[in-house]
Design a protein around this motif. Structure first.
Motif, short mmCIF file in Angstrom:
data_model
loop_
_atom_site.label_atom_id
_atom_site.label_comp_id
_atom_site.label_asym_id
_atom_site.label_seq_id
_atom_site.Cartn_x
_atom_site.Cartn_y
_atom_site.Cartn_z
N ALA A 1 15.66 -12.47 -0.17
CA ALA A 1 14.77 -11.39 -0.58
C ALA A 1 13.47 -11.57 0.20
O ALA A 1 12.97 -12.68 0.35
N ARG A 2 12.92 -10.44 0.69
CA ARG A 2 11.69 -10.54 1.48
C ARG A 2 10.49 -10.61 0.55
O ARG A 2 10.40 -9.86 -0.42
N MET A 3 9.59 -11.54 0.86
CA MET A 3 8.40 -11.76 0.04
C MET A 3 7.29 -12.31 0.93
O MET A 3 7.53 -12.59 2.11
N GLY B 1 9.39 0.84 -2.02
CA GLY B 1 9.07 -0.07 -3.10
C GLY B 1 7.72 -0.74 -2.91
O GLY B 1 6.87 -0.73 -3.78
N SER B 2 7.50 -1.28 -1.71
CA SER B 2 6.31 -2.09 -1.48
C SER B 2 5.01 -1.31 -1.64
O SER B 2 4.05 -1.80 -2.24
N VAL B 3 4.99 -0.11 -1.08
CA VAL B 3 3.73 0.62 -0.94
C VAL B 3 3.03 0.86 -2.28
O VAL B 3 1.81 1.04 -2.33
N TRP B 4 3.78 0.84 -3.38
CA TRP B 4 3.17 1.09 -4.70
C TRP B 4 2.49 -0.15 -5.26
O TRP B 4 1.73 -0.06 -6.23
N LEU B 5 2.78 -1.31 -4.69
CA LEU B 5 2.31 -2.57 -5.28
C LEU B 5 0.80 -2.75 -5.20
O LEU B 5 0.23 -3.56 -5.92
N THR B 6 0.17 -2.02 -4.27
CA THR B 6 -1.30 -2.10 -4.22
C THR B 6 -1.96 -0.83 -4.73
O THR B 6 -3.14 -0.61 -4.50
N GLU C 1 13.48 -5.06 7.01
CA GLU C 1 12.03 -5.10 6.85
C GLU C 1 11.57 -4.78 5.44
O GLU C 1 10.38 -4.90 5.12
N GLY C 2 12.48 -4.37 4.57
CA GLY C 2 12.13 -4.01 3.21
C GLY C 2 11.76 -5.22 2.36
O GLY C 2 12.09 -6.36 2.70
N GLY C 3 11.12 -4.97 1.24
CA GLY C 3 10.79 -6.03 0.29
C GLY C 3 11.95 -6.29 -0.65
O GLY C 3 12.82 -5.45 -0.82
N GLY C 4 11.96 -7.46 -1.28
CA GLY C 4 13.04 -7.79 -2.19
C GLY C 4 14.33 -8.06 -1.44
O GLY C 4 14.31 -8.42 -0.26
N HIS C 5 15.47 -7.87 -2.13
CA HIS C 5 16.76 -8.20 -1.51
C HIS C 5 17.03 -7.33 -0.30
O HIS C 5 17.03 -6.11 -0.40
N THR C 6 17.24 -7.96 0.83
CA THR C 6 17.54 -7.23 2.06
C THR C 6 18.57 -7.97 2.88
O THR C 6 18.75 -9.17 2.73
N GLY C 7 19.22 -7.21 3.75
CA GLY C 7 20.13 -7.80 4.73
C GLY C 7 19.37 -8.13 5.99
O GLY C 7 18.15 -8.32 5.97
#
Lengths: 378, 378
Positions: free
Chosen positions: B285-287, B247-252, B195-201
């Motif tokens: 990568a998740r986007m 990582g994601s939470v800082w983007l906004t 469920e993470g952003g960017g490169h994930t398995g």
């Protein structure tokens, strides 16, 4: 763990066990949890036998029944939706593809008697014509819960359940599904993350549970998907769930009637060995990744049909595969798959179902103590 | 939250913030967390400027640097791996596909000056030739941590880091990756769920974290993927993690240099609006799901290349899209996407980065108190 859900359900531990196997249902209920019998593939006669057996084994403790009650399905306009009528809707291309898989993997055919046995099986009773007789049987037993695993349950069902003092739960894979369940008046929402076995959405439990909890409050939420041990139960509770709904973890218990070859695959599988595939039910469902799921993902293949056509298309092939899968090195063994979530990676031993409940409770208690100590030193 | 990881890192809260933006890194470190600068696309000159700026703003508090240090990449045998050499490996079919997307969506071309500006950008420095100069800069600053976001970090790097009293962390998307990290001697494993952003398995945080914790013990584990609020932090700790990597939470956040059109998309997006796609880096990568990701999923399209060819193929197109995406109703606006995890569904307001840390800590404390009360009444 004495949450509002535990009180509503009348259990010691708000650990709900979804299983097609009556022995698991009874064992979990007897261990202080809450067993839910998955009855979508039962005939009314089988359901009557199983619920009577459960009643005789749980001494009045509470349990439930789970059905697929979708509000939409292909062929609905045909009204009848009996299997013979539906069979005419199957495209030749997909039928040929299934036949070709059977040939290429050398899966033996069924004899006439076996074929007749299949025709007597319940299949997927996802139409009102299919599930109404099952509901009629269920309501004759002291069930405490009816769960709908697909879509919001019909309003008439909720009324009937409430008139009978039966709670209604519904599974949701997105916040939007959960809101629809709330609107229609369900008592409990089961927020199921993508890591769960069987029908799942794409959002993971870690993200889905808090957003569903916030969306449907004050309706209580059970967390599903990725829950197989006590740390995961505690994580679910930290996210705001009032209990958990587990399906996969029972599949390797002693009581489970899992096909031996599948049970072996489960015990050996890693968490990354599952895939969401439409190849069995027509809707995305998580199962073991095998040659069967890979065949249906081929870009040069026809791809799966929808529900209820795909289960109709592949049900005989599935029976053929499972009947021959115990032969080591056979194509059938290679193809054999079944629903399971990513917790399959931690299902490495066979325990009794009641022991699984107690292990969860003990590990959960360890986490609670750990947090309590942190609160003290803070 | 005073876990072993918090002590190792010398922070109040083991909340690690991955960000390409130095302001976020400094803000999180100053709020008691631990900022990690994502530097894969920096030039050595930019990195020197950013780390000097961070040093001037954190008053000696600890922070880290994140790079992509894969042990394998296409073109490795060509030795040099400079971008011009790689460019000759780009297949014509994929180049034509990118050009076609630009035409169909009416994305304006760059002028010569803009094109020259791109050629001066860092790109993806995933080869030793690319990341060695960045490491040289990083080690000249008082960094406390080097993180490798792809694959086990080279053994020589770990030695060099330890000689310099710098800790090494590595991200893992499977239990097997985590075991490789343990073998090679990393200090901290970051278990990142799908469920993470960017490169994930493909394995979700709920399942991955406990299995990685058990596999690499006594090496501490941070949970990543799906962590954006304090309930999720508490869930991660319940699973056995000693901290979180977000990582994601800082983007906004107010400090983030996120492109305004992307920030608006983030604020509006639901948790189900992301997709794992190889369309930007060549690895899944998740986007955000947009027309860009859908174009690359077309069954009649050529599909994406691997890393590092795909980023080389699309980097100019990405710049073109982003430069024009602010025009309402434009094709560029429709195409614009960027990495983010499923927590995007809960990123509905703009806060300061330090406030995000404090909100997480407060909500975490609420959960701890809730568990402590349960322990008392049990």
């Amino acid at each position: 763990m004495k949450t509002a859900v535990a009180v509503m359900l009348g259990v010691e531990y708000p650990i709900l066990a979804f299983s097609h196997c009556r022995d698991v249902v009874a064992a979990v209920t007897n261990a202080g949890g809450f067993g839910v019998l998955g009855a979508v593939a039962h005939t009314p006669q089988q359901l009557e036998i199983d619920l009577t057996w459960i009643d005789e084994h749980v001494g009045g403790k509470p349990y439930g029944v789970d059905l697929l009650l979708p509000q939409k399905y292909e062929g609905a306009e045909e009204g009848g939706l009996d299997r013979e009528a539906l069979r005419h809707l199957l495209p030749a291309e997909q039928q040929a593809f299934v036949d070709d898989i059977m040939v290429r993997y050398g899966v033996p055919e069924l004899d006439d008697e076996q074929r007749r046995a299949i025709s007597r099986m319940g299949g997927m009773n996802v139409s009102p014509k299919g599930y109404e007789p099952l509901l009629a049987v269920a309501f004759e037993h002291p069930i405490r819960l009816i769960a709908s695993a697909l879509g919001p349950p019909p309003a008439a069902l909720i009324e009937r359940a409430h008139a009978d003092d039966v709670l209604v739960a519904a599974l949701a894979g997105t916040r939007e599904h959960a809101l629809r369940h709330k609107e229609i008046g369900v008592d409990i929402v089961v927020a199921q993350g993508t890591e769960g076995g069987g029908h799942t959405g794409e959002v993971a439990t870690m993200v889905l549970v808090p957003e569903v909890v916030d969306a449907v409050a004050p309706i209580p939420v059970l967390a599903a998907g990725g829950i197989g041990n006590g740390r995961q139960v505690a994580a679910a509770m930290a996210l705001g769930a009032q209990g958990v709904w587990c399906g996969s973890v029972w599949l390797t218990t002693e009581e489970a009637e899992t096909l031996p070859v599948i049970k072996e695959k489960y015990l050996a599988a890693r968490s990354k060995d599952t895939v969401r595939s439409r190849s069995i039910t027509g809707k995305p469902a998580r199962m073991l990744k095998t040659s069967w799921t890979e065949e249906w993902e081929r870009t040069d293949g026809p791809g799966p049909l929808g529900m209820p056509l795909q289960p109709l298309l592949v049900s005989e092939a599935q029976v053929r595969i499972n009947r021959s899968a115990s032969t080591p090195g056979s194509g059938a063994q290679e193809l054999a798959t079944y629903f399971v979530g990513q917790v399959v990676g931690q299902m490495n031993t066979t325990r009794r179902a009641g022991q699984v409940v107690l292990d969860m409770v003990n590990e959960y208690a360890d986490v609670v103590v750990r947090f309590a100590e942190e609160a003290e030193t803070a």
